[in-house]
Design an enzyme around this catalytic site. Structure first.
Site, mmCIF file in Angstrom:
data_model
loop_
_atom_site.group_PDB
_atom_site.id
_atom_site.type_symbol
_atom_site.label_atom_id
_atom_site.label_comp_id
_atom_site.label_asym_id
_atom_site.label_seq_id
_atom_site.Cartn_x
_atom_site.Cartn_y
_atom_site.Cartn_z
ATOM 1 N N GLU A 111 -3.489 122.928 -6.061
ATOM 2 C CA GLU A 111 -3.262 121.798 -5.147
ATOM 3 C C GLU A 111 -2.624 122.287 -3.867
ATOM 4 O O GLU A 111 -2.153 123.431 -3.782
ATOM 5 C CB GLU A 111 -2.373 120.738 -5.812
ATOM 6 C CG GLU A 111 -3.130 119.909 -6.829
ATOM 7 C CD GLU A 111 -2.372 118.683 -7.297
ATOM 8 O OE1 GLU A 111 -1.181 118.550 -6.998
ATOM 9 O OE2 GLU A 111 -2.997 117.860 -7.984
ATOM 10 N N HIS A 225 0.891 110.234 1.881
ATOM 11 C CA HIS A 225 -0.227 111.027 1.371
ATOM 12 C C HIS A 225 -1.404 110.836 2.317
ATOM 13 O O HIS A 225 -1.712 109.706 2.709
ATOM 14 C CB HIS A 225 -0.589 110.563 -0.040
ATOM 15 C CG HIS A 225 -1.413 111.557 -0.785
ATOM 16 N ND1 HIS A 225 -2.716 111.822 -0.451
ATOM 17 C CD2 HIS A 225 -1.117 112.364 -1.827
ATOM 18 C CE1 HIS A 225 -3.188 112.756 -1.274
ATOM 19 N NE2 HIS A 225 -2.232 113.103 -2.107
ATOM 20 N N ARG A 272 1.125 118.059 2.968
ATOM 21 C CA ARG A 272 0.716 116.662 3.138
ATOM 22 C C ARG A 272 1.139 116.054 4.476
ATOM 23 O O ARG A 272 0.393 115.273 5.055
ATOM 24 C CB ARG A 272 1.319 115.823 2.010
ATOM 25 C CG ARG A 272 0.653 116.115 0.707
ATOM 26 C CD ARG A 272 1.251 115.316 -0.427
ATOM 27 N NE ARG A 272 0.522 115.680 -1.626
ATOM 28 C CZ ARG A 272 0.831 115.276 -2.844
ATOM 29 N NH1 ARG A 272 1.859 114.487 -3.035
ATOM 30 N NH2 ARG A 272 0.120 115.653 -3.876
ATOM 31 N N HIS A 330 3.656 107.272 -0.190
ATOM 32 C CA HIS A 330 3.345 107.800 -1.516
ATOM 33 C C HIS A 330 4.589 108.123 -2.341
ATOM 34 O O HIS A 330 4.667 107.798 -3.513
ATOM 35 C CB HIS A 330 2.498 109.058 -1.321
ATOM 36 C CG HIS A 330 1.966 109.649 -2.582
ATOM 37 N ND1 HIS A 330 1.235 108.918 -3.483
ATOM 38 C CD2 HIS A 330 2.062 110.906 -3.091
ATOM 39 C CE1 HIS A 330 0.887 109.697 -4.501
ATOM 40 N NE2 HIS A 330 1.392 110.896 -4.297
ATOM 41 N N ARG A 365 7.871 116.913 -0.490
ATOM 42 C CA ARG A 365 7.613 117.323 -1.879
ATOM 43 C C ARG A 365 6.337 118.154 -1.983
ATOM 44 O O ARG A 365 5.301 117.795 -1.427
ATOM 45 C CB ARG A 365 7.472 116.077 -2.742
ATOM 46 C CG ARG A 365 7.079 116.384 -4.179
ATOM 47 C CD ARG A 365 6.924 115.103 -4.956
ATOM 48 N NE ARG A 365 5.790 114.344 -4.503
ATOM 49 C CZ ARG A 365 4.739 114.035 -5.275
ATOM 50 N NH1 ARG A 365 4.685 114.436 -6.523
ATOM 51 N NH2 ARG A 365 3.755 113.324 -4.780
HETATM 52 C C1 LIG Z 1 -1.041 107.176 -7.266
HETATM 53 C C2 LIG Z 1 0.014 108.205 -7.516
HETATM 54 C C3 LIG Z 1 -0.347 109.484 -7.922
HETATM 55 C C4 LIG Z 1 0.621 110.452 -8.170
HETATM 56 N N1 LIG Z 1 0.241 111.683 -8.626
HETATM 57 C C5 LIG Z 1 1.193 112.572 -8.971
HETATM 58 C C6 LIG Z 1 0.846 113.814 -9.582
HETATM 59 O O1 LIG Z 1 -0.318 114.091 -9.828
HETATM 60 N N2 LIG Z 1 1.851 114.672 -9.907
HETATM 61 C C7 LIG Z 1 3.170 114.391 -9.658
HETATM 62 O O2 LIG Z 1 4.031 115.220 -9.961
HETATM 63 N N3 LIG Z 1 3.521 113.218 -9.098
HETATM 64 C C8 LIG Z 1 2.576 112.315 -8.770
HETATM 65 N N4 LIG Z 1 2.944 111.121 -8.219
HETATM 66 C C9 LIG Z 1 4.373 110.807 -8.106
HETATM 67 C C10 LIG Z 1 4.905 110.460 -9.486
HETATM 68 O O3 LIG Z 1 3.903 109.802 -10.233
HETATM 69 C C11 LIG Z 1 6.107 109.568 -9.392
HETATM 70 O O4 LIG Z 1 7.054 110.105 -8.522
HETATM 71 C C12 LIG Z 1 6.748 109.424 -10.755
HETATM 72 O O5 LIG Z 1 5.806 108.996 -11.697
HETATM 73 C C13 LIG Z 1 7.904 108.456 -10.696
HETATM 74 O O6 LIG Z 1 8.305 108.224 -12.023
HETATM 75 P P1 LIG Z 1 9.575 107.326 -12.297
HETATM 76 O O7 LIG Z 1 9.632 107.158 -13.770
HETATM 77 O O8 LIG Z 1 10.729 107.850 -11.569
HETATM 78 O O9 LIG Z 1 9.195 105.931 -11.607
HETATM 79 P P2 LIG Z 1 7.962 104.980 -11.897
HETATM 80 O O10 LIG Z 1 6.932 105.632 -12.700
HETATM 81 O O11 LIG Z 1 7.569 104.415 -10.587
HETATM 82 O O12 LIG Z 1 8.609 103.847 -12.800
HETATM 83 C C14 LIG Z 1 9.565 102.959 -12.297
HETATM 84 C C15 LIG Z 1 9.809 101.890 -13.341
HETATM 85 O O13 LIG Z 1 10.920 101.094 -12.954
HETATM 86 C C16 LIG Z 1 10.599 99.726 -13.067
HETATM 87 N N5 LIG Z 1 11.429 98.963 -12.134
HETATM 88 C C17 LIG Z 1 11.486 99.050 -10.786
HETATM 89 N N6 LIG Z 1 12.392 98.183 -10.307
HETATM 90 C C18 LIG Z 1 12.920 97.538 -11.373
HETATM 91 C C19 LIG Z 1 13.878 96.517 -11.525
HETATM 92 N N7 LIG Z 1 14.518 95.956 -10.487
HETATM 93 N N8 LIG Z 1 14.163 96.083 -12.773
HETATM 94 C C20 LIG Z 1 13.534 96.588 -13.860
HETATM 95 N N9 LIG Z 1 12.618 97.563 -13.774
HETATM 96 C C21 LIG Z 1 12.319 98.041 -12.544
HETATM 97 C C22 LIG Z 1 9.116 99.689 -12.742
HETATM 98 O O14 LIG Z 1 8.533 98.495 -13.186
HETATM 99 C C23 LIG Z 1 8.642 100.924 -13.500
HETATM 100 O O15 LIG Z 1 8.495 100.653 -14.862
HETATM 101 C C24 LIG Z 1 1.981 110.135 -7.972
HETATM 102 C C25 LIG Z 1 2.354 108.862 -7.553
HETATM 103 C C26 LIG Z 1 1.381 107.897 -7.338
HETATM 104 C C27 LIG Z 1 1.801 106.538 -6.906
#
Ligand SMILES: Cc1cc2nc3c(=O)[nH]c(=O)nc-3n(C[C@H](O)[C@H](O)[C@H](O)COP(=O)(O)OP(=O)(O)OC[C@H]3O[C@@H](n4cnc5c(N)ncnc54)[C@H](O)[C@@H]3O)c2cc1C
Length: 492
Positions: A111, A225, A272, A330, A365
């Site tokens: 990547e 992104h 990016r 993103h 990142r």
């Molecule tokens: C389309 C896309 C593709 C990506 N591809 C990659 C990749 O290939 N590789 C990589 O390393 N990273 C990638 N990323 C980045 C990575 O996916 C995210 O940074 C990571 O998944 C974030 O995980 P997290 O658990 O911190 O948050 P999230 O997965 O965003 O989860 C947050 C959670 O908190 C909950 N929440 C939010 N606010 C509240 C609230 N007030 N009360 C209760 N619950 C709440 C949400 O509902 C959700 O369940 C990508 C991101 C996107 C959007």
């Protein structure tokens, strides 16, 4: 008595912390939507990890620092690159199936801005879904899930978090008490009108922690992104993963000229922020920009999620071999400041995942480092919580008995107007006069403190406003362009 841990967020960050804690503690996971709604479920490309014996951890460290414009915390980067693969290997040992080649070896992809093919993926471009579901399926049935619930506010006492207020599915305010709280609520994608993020990602955890006087850092560093889908139809601008360019796609304009030619040594796989600005430059001139996928072998097999989506919206990518794209919000590099074990500046509160700022990403990142960060820091956070709980004999303060008198009222901007303004001001290219005028416009509203009664919509707008204000302030404090923060020269 079993100690209680409350986790906000059902993405990979919340899930992995629960995974490492569920045998020893009593866990509640509170989430805004359903447990399968998060950015983690949308992650496509994969997880960067030095697994191949021919790869070198020093190179992954160097790539991460270069992408982050050397604004990274080197200790955190070392931790990421060394600890992350251990957790990846552990998940593989537990049965997590990453994609393999014909010989049964891990099929490691390349990547943008990586110097080696080190990206593990699963289900083609369904990596996030596969890993998150795998971890969630390992959780025992004692875990209490509270879905469709929105965390609103920390209850604090003497600098420690002692409770969590939330709106339940009927928008009734409730309070949860626990020994430890883990914030894993993700970033703030929905502040922008083009974003790859899930609809629930509205900066709530960041705003809650600001209101409790917790420390945040690096909020000015937002990653846009370069390749989100840009059709004329009103459909979600899904991400067209960088892995598509890793497999040979190139960026072209209407005249089929390659727009990255001569612009960066890494061409279509340049960092990016650089690709985003170049695409933005062309779009501003009124051109349309596409990913030419004619050289990508077996596109549909490698990218089943993107293929399914394009077919669903009836986009004729097969006929043209072109996918129209645009940059969009993103990922947030900054967030709630933590150490290597997820501790925040507030007692009893840990933060993991995109909401946290470990310092790993610096000013930008490196692709696929986010899921790796969640695995590395998620495990260390859980282990530290376990240690704290086994040593800590103090009785937690009762949150429900703490009454906070609030005689405040909200005065909120219109949500779509706020998002348009934030997109114009805090986006790919920024300028100081516009940021100042955005801040002055925001100052006519009241969103910093919450009244006793508030509904979900008001709360989201208040949170988006507060986070936008802090991003704008951080942006002004960073006088020079660095990484993903790009300022055009001040004109007045
Ligand atoms: C389309 C896309 C593709 C990506 N591809 C990659 C990749 O290939 N590789 C990589 O390393 N990273 C990638 N990323 C980045 C990575 O996916 C995210 O940074 C990571 O998944 C974030 O995980 P997290 O658990 O911190 O948050 P999230 O997965 O965003 O989860 C947050 C959670 O908190 C909950 N929440 C939010 N606010 C509240 C609230 N007030 N009360 C209760 N619950 C709440 C949400 O509902 C959700 O369940 C990508 C991101 C996107 C959007």
């Amino acid at each position: 008595m079993t100690k209680k841990v409350v986790i906000i967020g059902a993405g990979l960050a919340g899930s992995i912390v629960a995974y490492y804690l569920h045998e020893t503690t009593d866990i509640t996971i509170l989430t805004k939507g359903k447990r399968n709604e998060s950015n983690s479920m949308l992650a496509q490309g994969g997880i960067a990890s030095v697994i191949d014996p021919l790869d070198d951890k020093k190179d992954h460290i160097r790539d991460t620092l270069i992408a982050g414009a050397f604004h990274n915390d080197e200790k955190a980067v070392n931790f990421l690159v060394n600890e992350g693969p251990e957790v990846v290997k552990h998940l593989i040992d537990e049965g997590m199936a990453f994609d393999c080649d014909d010989k049964g070896n891990l099929d490691l992809g390349l990547e943008g801005a990586h110097s080696f093919s080190r990206i593990l993926h699963a289900g083609g471009d369904r990596t996030g879904q596969r890993v998150t579901e795998f971890v969630q399926n390992k959780l025992n049935s004692r875990i209490k899930w509270i879905e469709s619930a929105m965390a609103t506010e920390w209850v604090t006492k003497e600098g420690r978090v002692v409770g969590l207020r939330y709106l339940d599915r009927d928008e009734q305010m409730k309070t949860l008490e626990a020994d430890i709280f883990v914030l894993a609520s993700g970033g703030v994608g929905q502040l922008f009108n083009v974003t790859s993020n899930d609809k629930n990602i509205t900066g709530d955890g960041l705003a809650m922690t600001m209101r409790a006087n917790g420390e945040l850092m690096d909020l000015e560093f937002l990653q846009f992104h370069p390749t989100l889908l840009a059709t004329e139809a009103d459909v979600h601008p899904i991400l067209i993963s960088e892995a598509v360019r890793g497999d040979g796609a190139v960026l072209i304009n209407d005249q089929e000229e390659q727009i990255m030619s001569g612009r960066h040594e890494k061409g279509n796989l340049a960092p990016r922020d650089i690709v985003s600005r170049i695409v933005f430059e062309h779009l501003k001139k009124g051109e349309r920009i596409y990913l030419d996928i004619s050289k990508v072998n077996d596109f549909e097999h490698h990218f089943p999620f993107i293929t399914e989506y394009l077919q669903q919206i009836k986009y004729p990518y097969r006929e043209t071999s072109k996918i129209p794209i645009q940059p969009g919000m993103h990922f947030m590099m900054g967030g709630v400041k933590t150490d290597l074990e997820g501790r925040t500046s507030l007692g009893n509160l840990y933060a993991v995942g995109e909401v946290a700022c470990t310092g790993v990403h610096g000013a930008n990142r490196l692709a696929s480092n986010s899921l790796l960060e969640i695995l590395a820091f998620g495990r260390s956070t859980a282990l530290t919580i376990n240690t704290q709980l086994s040593e800590n004999k103090s009785v937690p303060k009762k949150a429900k008995s703490i009454t906070v008198k609030k005689e405040v009222s909200l005065k909120l901007p219109d949500r779509s107007f706020l998002i348009d303004k934030a997109t114009m001001t805090l986006g790919v290219v920024r300028n100081i006069p516009e940021i100042k005028s955005f801040l002055s416009w925001l100052s006519s509203y009241q969103f910093e403190r919450l009244p006793e009664t508030v509904n979900k919509e008001e709360l989201e707008v208040a949170n988006l406003s507060l986070v936008a204000q802090e991003i704008a302030r951080a942006t002004l404090n960073r006088h020079k362009s660095v990484g993903a923060h790009y300022l055009v020269e001040e004109k007045v």
